[in-house]
Design an enzyme around this catalytic site. Structure first.
Site, PDB file in Angstrom:
ATOM      1  N   ASN A 195      -2.685  -2.943  -2.656  1.00  0.00           N
ATOM      2  CA  ASN A 195      -2.017  -2.041  -4.052  1.00  0.00           C
ATOM      3  C   ASN A 195      -3.247  -0.815  -4.748  1.00  0.00           C
ATOM      4  O   ASN A 195      -3.002  -0.311  -5.451  1.00  0.00           O
ATOM      5  CB  ASN A 195      -1.404  -3.360  -5.345  1.00  0.00           C
ATOM      6  CG  ASN A 195      -0.490  -3.938  -5.310  1.00  0.00           C
ATOM      7  OD1 ASN A 195       0.310  -3.030  -5.127  1.00  0.00           O
ATOM      8  ND2 ASN A 195      -0.554  -5.084  -3.966  1.00  0.00           N
ATOM      9  N   CYS A 211       2.440 -12.473   0.358  1.00  0.00           N
ATOM     10  CA  CYS A 211       1.948 -14.247  -0.006  1.00  0.00           C
ATOM     11  C   CYS A 211       2.862 -15.136  -0.684  1.00  0.00           C
ATOM     12  O   CYS A 211       2.047 -16.689  -0.843  1.00  0.00           O
ATOM     13  CB  CYS A 211       0.610 -13.843  -0.887  1.00  0.00           C
ATOM     14  SG  CYS A 211      -0.734 -12.288  -0.373  1.00  0.00           S
ATOM     15  N   ALA A 263       0.804  -1.424  -0.063  1.00  0.00           N
ATOM     16  CA  ALA A 263      -0.163  -0.037  -0.589  1.00  0.00           C
ATOM     17  C   ALA A 263       0.759   1.601   0.170  1.00  0.00           C
ATOM     18  O   ALA A 263       0.863   2.018  -0.879  1.00  0.00           O
ATOM     19  CB  ALA A 263      -0.998  -0.002   1.085  1.00  0.00           C
TER      20      ALA A 263
END
Length: 462
Positions: free
Chosen positions: A315, A48, A15
Site C-alpha cells: 500500500n 493476510c 499496490a
C-alpha cells in the site's frame, strides 16, 4: 493543458490500486486515463486475512475486500477484471492482454505513457510428484481461499497436512484446527518459523505441539500420495515418513511474480524481484514503476535489497507511485523487516536481522535473551514472553529483535522497529520513556529489559 496521459496498471490488488487511486486524486479524468488489468475475480483484498476467513474468525469473504471493481470504476479507474497481461513491449510502450472469460477472443494491445507493474507474488509450489492432485491448496488469493473452503465443506476432512511452517503455514494450521481437523505441520528445517532464530523457533515448536498441532521438524516433503480416486491421501517425507492427509495446504512462502517483467528485460534482484529506485521507478526506465510483492526493497539495517511480501509495504509503494505519476514527489526509503503473526494464543514477532542474516552481511554482534511478563507480575492475566535482541558488537547499534509470547507480546516489536529505523543503540533504548501501568506492562517493559541485557553484553565484548 497538455496532452492527456495514459496510465496502465498490471494488477488490481494493494499496490496497483493504491497507485491508481492516488494518481486519480492528483489528476482528473481530463488529464489522465487510468486502465488497470486484473487476472483474478477480486480487487483490493486482504490476502493476510485469508487464514482467519478460512478458520471462521472472519465470517464472510467480502469482509476482506477493501474496494470492489465497481467502486474503483465509479472513481474514474477503468478496472478490467479477469484480464491477463501477456506481454510488455517497452519499445512501443504498450501491453498485450487476454480476456480470460473468452478464451478464443483475440488478444489486444493497449498503449501507455506510464506503466505500473504490481503483479504480486505466487506461492512456492515445489515440483514434487502428486503436487497437482485434488486436495492440494496454495493460499495467495481469495480464489485460493474459496477453493480450500469448498474442499473443507464438501469433503470429509479428518487429517490435514501443512507443508512449511512459516507465517502462512502456522496461520493455516490454526485455521484448519478451528475447522476440526487433526493437523500436522511438516518443516524441513530444524525448527518451525525460519523467520526466527532456531532457539526462538523452538519456543513456537513447543507451543504448537502443546496446542494439539503436531509439528515435525527436519521433515522435507518428497511426494504427495494419492488414493484410487486420484485425491490426496498422504504426504511422504525424506527418510520414509508418511503422514495421512485428506487435504494439504502449502505454507512454503512466496516468490515474486515477475515473469512478465523478466521477459521484457527489466532488472531483477537476487530473489527475482524487480529493482526500483526510492521513487519506486524501475531502475533505468523513466516511465515504468513497480510495487508490492513483485519488488525487492532496501533493508535499512543490512543495506541490501530483500524480498518481503507484506500488504503494508504494498500500500505504501502504491501511494508513492501514484503521487509521482500524478506530478508530485514521494519516496519509499526502505524497511527494517517487521512482521507479526499468531497461532492460537501464541504471538510471534520479529524486526531487523536474524543471526544468520547478520553473519551474511559481515556484522559482528552480541545477543541477549530474557523472559518477562506482559503485565506486572502480580496483575491478573500476566503472561510470559521471551525477547531476543541482537546488537552490533563494537557500536551497540540495535540489529534485530524477536519476541515470542502470549497476549501483549506481538505488538511490542513496534518499539524495536522504530528504534531500528532511527539507528538507535541498545543503550539509548534503555532510556526510552515507554508507557507504564500494571495492566499494561511491568515497571521495566520486556523490550527495555532485553536492551539493558544487550547493553551489558556489548560492554563485556569490549
Amino acid at each position: 493543458m497538455g496532452a492527456k496521459q495514459r496510465l496502465v496498471v498490471i494488477g488490481g490488488d494493494a499496490a496497483g490500486m493504491s497507485a491508481a487511486s492516488q494518481a486519480r486524486r492528483m489528476k482528473s479524468e481530463d488529464e489522465l486515463d487510468i486502465t488497470a488489468f486484473e487476472r483474478g475475480r477480486f480487487s483490493s483484498f486482504s490476502a493476510c486475512g485469508i487464514p482467519y476467513w478460512v478458520g471462521g474468525d472472519v465470517p464472510e469473504r467480502d469482509q476482506l475486500i477493501a474496494r470492489t471493481p465497481e467502486e474503483h470504476r465509479r472513481r474514474g479507474i477503468d478496472l478490467r477484471m479477469r484480464t491477463e497481461v501477456t506481454e510488455i513491449d517497452l519499445d512501443r510502450q504498450c501491453v498485450r492482454t487476454r480476456d480470460l472469460e473468452e478464451p478464443g477472443a483475440e488478444e489486444r494491445w493497449h498503449g501507455f505513457d506510464h506503466l505500473v507493474i504490481a503483479t504480486g507474488a505466487r506461492p512456492v509450489r515445489p515440483p514434487l510428484p502428486g503436487m497437482d492432485a485434488p486436495g492440494v491448496h496454495g493460499i495467495q488469493t481469495l480464489d485460493d481461499g474459496q477453493a480450500l473452503l469448498d474442499t473443507l465443506q464438501k469433503e470429509e476432512i479428518r487429517n490435514a497436512v501443512v507443508i512449511g511452517a512459516g507465517y502462512i503455514g502456522v496461520e493455516m494450521a490454526e485455521a484448519l484446527r478451528h475447522r476440526g481437523a487433526e493437523v500436522t505441520v511438516l518443516e524441513r528445517d530444524d525448527q518451525p518459523m525460519s523467520t526466527l532464530d532456531p532457539d526462538m523457533g523452538a519456543l513456537v515448536h513447543e507451543a504448537m505441539n502443546g496446542m494439539g498441532i503436531r509439528t515435525v521438524a527436519r521433515a522435507a516433503a518428497t511426494e504427495v500420495l494419492t488414493g484410487p480416486d486420484g485425491r490426496v491421501r498422504a504426504v511422504a517425507t525424506e527418510g520414509g515418513g508418511e503422514y495421512r492427509a485428506d487435504v494439504v495446504v502449502l505454507g512454503l512462502g512466496v516468490r515474486p511474480e515477475t515473469s512478465l517483467a523478466k521477459d521484457a528485460g527489466l532488472p531483477l534482484g537476487e530473489s527475482g524481484g524487480l529493482l526500483t529506485d526510492l521513487a519506486m521507478r524501475v531502475r533505468g526506465h523513466e516511465n515504468v514503476w513497480a510495487g508490492g510483492d513483485c519488488v525487492e526493497v532496501l533493508d535499512l539495517v543490512s543495506g541490501r535489497t530483500r524480498h518481503i511480501a507484506l500488504g503494508t509495504h504494498a500500500n505504501k509503494h502504491g501511494q508513492v507511485i501514484g503521487r509521482n505519476v500524478g506530478g508530485g514527489v514521494a519516496t519509499f526509503p526502505g524497511v527494517v523487516g517487521t512482521a507479526v503473526s499468531k497461532v492460537c494464543d501464541l504471538e510471534i514477532a520479529r524486526t531487523g536481522l536474524l543471526e544468520k542474516q547478520a553473519r551474511e552481511v559481515g556484522l559482528q554482534y552480541v545477543t541477549a535473551k530474557i523472559e518477562s511478563t506482559s503485565r506486572a507480575g502480580y496483575y491478573p492475566g500476566a503472561a510470559l514472553m521471551t525477547v531476543k535482541m541482537l546488537a552490533e558488537k563494537r557500536t551497540g547499534r540495535l540489529l534485530g529483535v524477536q519476541i515470542v509470547g502470549r497476549e501483549g507480546a506481538g505488538k511490542r516489536v513496534d518499539v524495536a522497529a522504530v528504534a531500528l529505523t532511527a539507528g538507535m543503540t541498545v543503550e539509548q533504548m534503555t532510556a526510552l520513556d515507554l508507557g507504564y501501568a500494571p495492566p499494561f506492562s511491568p515497571v521495566w517493559d520486556p523490550v527495555l529489559v532485553a536492551a539493558r541485557k544487550a547493553t551489558s553484553a556489548v560492554a563485556a565484548a569490549g
